[in-house]
Design a protein around this motif. Structure first.
Motif, PDB file in Angstrom:
ATOM      1  N   UNK A 213      -8.369  24.546  -2.886  1.00 35.46           N
ATOM      2  CA  UNK A 213      -8.572  23.234  -3.508  1.00 35.46           C
ATOM      3  C   UNK A 213      -7.435  22.835  -4.442  1.00 35.46           C
ATOM      4  N   UNK A 214      -6.963  23.757  -5.278  1.00 38.77           N
ATOM      5  CA  UNK A 214      -5.888  23.427  -6.222  1.00 38.77           C
ATOM      6  C   UNK A 214      -4.595  23.108  -5.488  1.00 38.77           C
ATOM      7  N   UNK A 215      -4.285  23.897  -4.493  1.00 39.72           N
ATOM      8  CA  UNK A 215      -3.067  23.653  -3.720  1.00 39.72           C
ATOM      9  C   UNK A 215      -3.157  22.325  -2.985  1.00 39.72           C
ATOM     10  N   UNK A 216      -4.334  22.049  -2.427  1.00 39.30           N
ATOM     11  CA  UNK A 216      -4.501  20.795  -1.703  1.00 39.30           C
ATOM     12  C   UNK A 216      -4.399  19.609  -2.649  1.00 39.30           C
ATOM     13  N   UNK A 217      -4.942  19.743  -3.830  1.00 38.61           N
ATOM     14  CA  UNK A 217      -4.849  18.669  -4.824  1.00 38.61           C
ATOM     15  C   UNK A 217      -3.378  18.398  -5.155  1.00 38.61           C
ATOM     16  N   UNK A 218      -2.600  19.448  -5.352  1.00 39.87           N
ATOM     17  CA  UNK A 218      -1.163  19.279  -5.602  1.00 39.87           C
ATOM     18  C   UNK A 218      -0.465  18.677  -4.397  1.00 39.87           C
ATOM     19  N   UNK A 219      -0.859  19.139  -3.215  1.00 44.42           N
ATOM     20  CA  UNK A 219      -0.269  18.584  -1.994  1.00 44.42           C
ATOM     21  C   UNK A 219      -0.586  17.095  -1.869  1.00 44.42           C
ATOM     22  N   UNK A 220      -1.828  16.708  -2.179  1.00 44.75           N
ATOM     23  CA  UNK A 220      -2.187  15.293  -2.097  1.00 44.75           C
ATOM     24  C   UNK A 220      -1.329  14.443  -3.031  1.00 44.75           C
ATOM     25  N   UNK A 221      -1.037  14.961  -4.218  1.00 50.25           N
ATOM     26  CA  UNK A 221      -0.171  14.217  -5.132  1.00 50.25           C
ATOM     27  C   UNK A 221       1.199  13.991  -4.495  1.00 50.25           C
ATOM     28  N   UNK A 222       1.780  15.028  -3.908  1.00 47.49           N
ATOM     29  CA  UNK A 222       3.083  14.884  -3.231  1.00 47.49           C
ATOM     30  C   UNK A 222       2.970  13.931  -2.045  1.00 47.49           C
ATOM     31  N   UNK A 223       1.880  14.081  -1.297  1.00 47.43           N
ATOM     32  CA  UNK A 223       1.658  13.228  -0.122  1.00 47.43           C
ATOM     33  C   UNK A 223       1.615  11.756  -0.526  1.00 47.43           C
ATOM     34  N   UNK A 224       0.888  11.437  -1.575  1.00 52.85           N
ATOM     35  CA  UNK A 224       0.763  10.037  -1.975  1.00 52.85           C
ATOM     36  C   UNK A 224       2.020   9.523  -2.671  1.00 52.85           C
ATOM     37  N   UNK A 225       2.818  10.394  -3.276  1.00 52.94           N
ATOM     38  CA  UNK A 225       4.137   9.963  -3.757  1.00 52.94           C
ATOM     39  C   UNK A 225       4.999   9.535  -2.571  1.00 52.94           C
ATOM     40  N   UNK A 226       4.956  10.328  -1.500  1.00 52.31           N
ATOM     41  CA  UNK A 226       5.685   9.970  -0.275  1.00 52.31           C
ATOM     42  C   UNK A 226       5.143   8.672   0.304  1.00 52.31           C
ATOM     43  N   UNK A 227       3.821   8.511   0.321  1.00 53.78           N
ATOM     44  CA  UNK A 227       3.216   7.279   0.824  1.00 53.78           C
ATOM     45  C   UNK A 227       3.667   6.070   0.001  1.00 53.78           C
ATOM     46  N   UNK A 228       3.835   6.246  -1.317  1.00 57.26           N
ATOM     47  CA  UNK A 228       4.319   5.149  -2.147  1.00 57.26           C
ATOM     48  C   UNK A 228       5.746   4.773  -1.756  1.00 57.26           C
ATOM     49  N   UNK A 229       6.573   5.766  -1.465  1.00 58.91           N
ATOM     50  CA  UNK A 229       7.939   5.481  -1.002  1.00 58.91           C
ATOM     51  C   UNK A 229       7.890   4.732   0.322  1.00 58.91           C
ATOM     52  N   UNK A 230       7.042   5.191   1.226  1.00 57.76           N
ATOM     53  CA  UNK A 230       6.893   4.508   2.515  1.00 57.76           C
ATOM     54  C   UNK A 230       6.413   3.078   2.287  1.00 57.76           C
ATOM     55  N   UNK A 231       5.414   2.910   1.419  1.00 57.45           N
ATOM     56  CA  UNK A 231       4.836   1.588   1.196  1.00 57.45           C
ATOM     57  C   UNK A 231       5.771   0.627   0.460  1.00 57.45           C
ATOM     58  N   UNK A 232       6.607   1.144  -0.449  1.00 52.22           N
ATOM     59  CA  UNK A 232       7.462   0.262  -1.232  1.00 52.22           C
ATOM     60  C   UNK A 232       8.842   0.032  -0.621  1.00 52.22           C
ATOM     61  N   UNK A 233       9.282   0.900   0.264  1.00 48.72           N
ATOM     62  CA  UNK A 233      10.622   0.732   0.824  1.00 48.72           C
ATOM     63  C   UNK A 233      10.620   0.546   2.341  1.00 48.72           C
ATOM     64  N   UNK A 234       9.977   1.449   3.060  1.00 48.53           N
ATOM     65  CA  UNK A 234      10.031   1.411   4.520  1.00 48.53           C
ATOM     66  C   UNK A 234       9.168   0.286   5.084  1.00 48.53           C
ATOM     67  N   UNK A 235       7.953   0.132   4.577  1.00 48.80           N
ATOM     68  CA  UNK A 235       7.060  -0.920   5.083  1.00 48.80           C
ATOM     69  C   UNK A 235       7.643  -2.316   4.871  1.00 48.80           C
ATOM     70  N   UNK A 236       8.164  -2.647   3.682  1.00 48.70           N
ATOM     71  CA  UNK A 236       8.774  -3.983   3.547  1.00 48.70           C
ATOM     72  C   UNK A 236       9.960  -4.186   4.494  1.00 48.70           C
ATOM     73  N   UNK A 237      10.742  -3.141   4.703  1.00 48.14           N
ATOM     74  CA  UNK A 237      11.867  -3.252   5.636  1.00 48.14           C
ATOM     75  C   UNK A 237      11.361  -3.522   7.055  1.00 48.14           C
ATOM     76  N   UNK A 238      10.341  -2.773   7.485  1.00 44.10           N
ATOM     77  CA  UNK A 238       9.741  -3.008   8.811  1.00 44.10           C
ATOM     78  C   UNK A 238       9.157  -4.411   8.897  1.00 44.10           C
ATOM     79  N   UNK A 239       8.528  -4.847   7.824  1.00 43.32           N
ATOM     80  CA  UNK A 239       7.929  -6.174   7.788  1.00 43.32           C
ATOM     81  C   UNK A 239       8.993  -7.262   7.913  1.00 43.32           C
ATOM     82  N   UNK A 240      10.105  -7.095   7.207  1.00 43.23           N
ATOM     83  CA  UNK A 240      11.205  -8.063   7.272  1.00 43.23           C
ATOM     84  C   UNK A 240      11.803  -8.089   8.676  1.00 43.23           C
ATOM     85  N   UNK A 241      11.984  -6.925   9.274  1.00 40.81           N
ATOM     86  CA  UNK A 241      12.518  -6.850  10.639  1.00 40.81           C
ATOM     87  C   UNK A 241      11.566  -7.544  11.611  1.00 40.81           C
TER      88      UNK A 241
END
Length: 183
Positions: free
Chosen positions: A99-127
C-alpha cells in the motif's frame, strides 16, 4: 482484480493505511480509470470515423485535405496510445506493490499525468484543431453553404465540448493528485 483482495493485502501492511483509506484510493482510482476508458473509446470512435472518411473521400495525392486528416488522426492515435500505456502501467504496478509503495507510485503517476495533461494534450488538441482548419476550404468548395455552415458550427462545437471534457478531466486528476499528496 478484486477490491476485497486488495483490501486484505493492504490491511496487513500496517496501521498507517487503514482498509477504509485503501478502499477510498481504490474507488477513486477505479473511477478515474473508467474515465480513461471512456476517453479512449470516444477517441477511438472518432479515429474510426476519420479513417472511414479518409478512405471514402481522400484523394490519391497529397494536399492540405489529406494533411488535415492525417494530423487529426495522428493526434488522436497518439493520445489513445498514451492513455492505454498509463492505464496498463498503473494496473500492473498495483498488483506488485504494497500500500505505501503504491501510494508513492500513484503520486508519481499523477505527476506524469499532469505533465501529459498540461503539455502533451494541449499540443495534440492544437494539432487536431489545425487539421480541422485545413479541411475547411475543401468543405467550403465541395459542399453547399448550408452544409458547410453546419460542418463549421458542429466542428467548432465538437472541439469546444471535447475541450470542456478535457478540462474537467484535468481538474479531477489534479484534485485526486492533491488528495494523494495530503495523505
Amino acid at each position: 482484480m478484486e477490491n476485497d483482495t486488495l483490501k486484505n493485502i493492504w490491511s496487513i501492511q500496517g496501521k498507517d493505511f487503514t482498509p477504509s483509506s485503501a478502499k477510498d484510493i481504490i474507488n477513486k482510482a477505479k473511477k478515474q480509470r473508467q474515465g480513461q476508458y471512456i476517453g479512449i473509446g470516444v477517441m477511438g470512435i472518432t479515429v474510426l470515423i476519420l479513417v472511414a472518411y479518409s478512405i471514402y473521400f481522400a484523394t490519391t495525392f497529397w494536399n492540405n485535405f489529406t494533411l488535415g486528416l492525417v494530423l487529426m488522426i495522428s493526434s488522436l492515435l497518439f493520445r489513445i496510445v498514451l492513455e492505454v500505456i498509463t492505464v496498463y502501467k498503473k494496473e500492473n504496478r498495483l498488483i506488485e506493490m504494497d500500500s505505501k509503495s503504491y501510494h508513492s507510485y500513484l503520486k508519481r503517476h499523477y505527476r506524469l499525468r499532469l505533465i501529459i495533461n498540461y503539455y502533451i494534450t494541449p499540443l495534440c488538441f492544437i494539432i487536431y484543431a489545425y487539421g480541422f482548419y485545413l479541411l475547411l476550404p475543401f468543405f467550403k468548395r465541395e459542399f453547399s453553404n448550408g452544409f458547410y455552415n453546419y460542418l463549421l458550427v458542429s466542428g467548432i462545437l465538437s472541439i469546444l465540448v471535447v475541450l470542456g471534457i478535457v478540462i474537467n478531466s484535468v481538474v479531477k486528476e489534479r484534485r485526486f493528485f492533491k488528495e494523494l499528496s495530503n495523505h
